[in-house]
Design an enzyme around this catalytic site. Sequence first.
Site, PDB file in Angstrom:
ATOM      1  N   SER A   1       0.833  -1.207   0.000  1.00 63.00           N
ATOM      2  CA  SER A   1       0.000   0.000   0.000  1.00 63.00           C
ATOM      3  C   SER A   1       0.867   1.255   0.000  1.00 63.00           C
ATOM      4  O   SER A   1       0.534   2.242  -0.661  1.00 63.00           O
ATOM      5  CB  SER A   1      -0.973  -0.001   1.173  1.00 63.00           C
ATOM      6  OG  SER A   1      -0.299  -0.115   2.406  1.00 63.00           O
ATOM      7  N   GLU A   2       1.993   1.235   0.746  1.00 61.56           N
ATOM      8  CA  GLU A   2       2.949   2.344   0.670  1.00 61.56           C
ATOM      9  C   GLU A   2       4.376   1.852   0.846  1.00 61.56           C
ATOM     10  O   GLU A   2       4.623   0.871   1.565  1.00 61.56           O
ATOM     11  CB  GLU A   2       2.678   3.422   1.734  1.00 61.56           C
ATOM     12  CG  GLU A   2       1.701   4.497   1.316  1.00 61.56           C
ATOM     13  CD  GLU A   2       0.264   4.132   1.617  1.00 61.56           C
ATOM     14  OE1 GLU A   2      -0.648   4.850   1.141  1.00 61.56           O
ATOM     15  OE2 GLU A   2       0.046   3.122   2.319  1.00 61.56           O
ATOM     16  N   THR A   3       5.283   2.548   0.187  1.00 60.52           N
ATOM     17  CA  THR A   3       6.721   2.413   0.404  1.00 60.52           C
ATOM     18  C   THR A   3       7.233   3.767   0.853  1.00 60.52           C
ATOM     19  O   THR A   3       6.864   4.800   0.288  1.00 60.52           O
ATOM     20  CB  THR A   3       7.439   1.965  -0.881  1.00 60.52           C
ATOM     21  OG1 THR A   3       6.955   0.672  -1.265  1.00 60.52           O
ATOM     22  CG2 THR A   3       8.938   1.894  -0.677  1.00 60.52           C
TER      23      THR A   3
END
Length: 309
Positions: free
Chosen positions: A50-52
């Site tokens: 979903s996020e890095t």
Amino acid sequence: MPRQIAFTTVDAFSSTPFGGNPAAVIIWPDAALAQDDALAQNIAAEFNLSETAFGLKLEGGTDKQPRYELRWRTPTREVNLCGHATLATAHTLFTSHHPDAESIAFQSRSSGTLIARRIPDASGRTERIALDFPVSPLVTLEDGHRRRPKILETVAEAIRDFDPSRVLRVAWSDVREAAIVELEAGVDLEKLSVDPTPLPQLGRQLILTCPAPAESGSDIYSRVFAPASGVPEDPVTGAAHTALAPFWLLDKHSISRLPDPTRAHDTSVLRAKQVSRRGGELIVKLEEKNKRVELQGSARRVMRGVLEL
């Protein structure tokens, strides 16, 4: 020979592997790489989480509080704030880069300076991390507000067997481009069948929330959907709680529906649980005067390695 860049993946808002929300963390080895936006977006797409998070050490910090630039990307775009990937980055830096630091100052491009503070247990090990975030202002959409019908129509399209009579309040956050829909106590939020396909019509996020059952040990439950950002459902969303804190704690009707409204009112603290498939828990404290929200949670590294570019 390919260039190697170290990475970690961390399960945020969980003390055990395979819970909470996983985030990949890259600490850039030099400023030139940090300026390569195309490379960063390709890396985020490759991880497909979903996020890095992408951190770069800055000048001006101290051993007790180092300074980092911090940016976040979904598989498809950069976002202006991400709670769980900030927690994952803080955990990575506290455990692998700055074991003696008491806090870390993150400089973001759109959300100002964010402070991550370690909360040690009796042995001195980091038990939880507290994140200091700006509050997300919101407005309640009363009956007759132009935005409210579209939100409810879209939610009805997304949720199987949706019953609009169980909606108690609808709000909107411009900062998060998010609709917040409060459902009445007794709705089994965890088991709701939600098709995220129509939700981009609403904005960046849909946040569904309800009072937690009295016996659960939590105050609120939530689920968060962000298909417009390439995230059909986010497992645990720290940044969404910067809107959920004022939503629940600053409205006399909503706060009265919590399992223990007096404690929540007197302490300005919510025990929050996101009831996605993976699930996660956090403590949310609203500082109304300073317009800040403190998010407390645990994190657990589950993987580390190198990218070969």
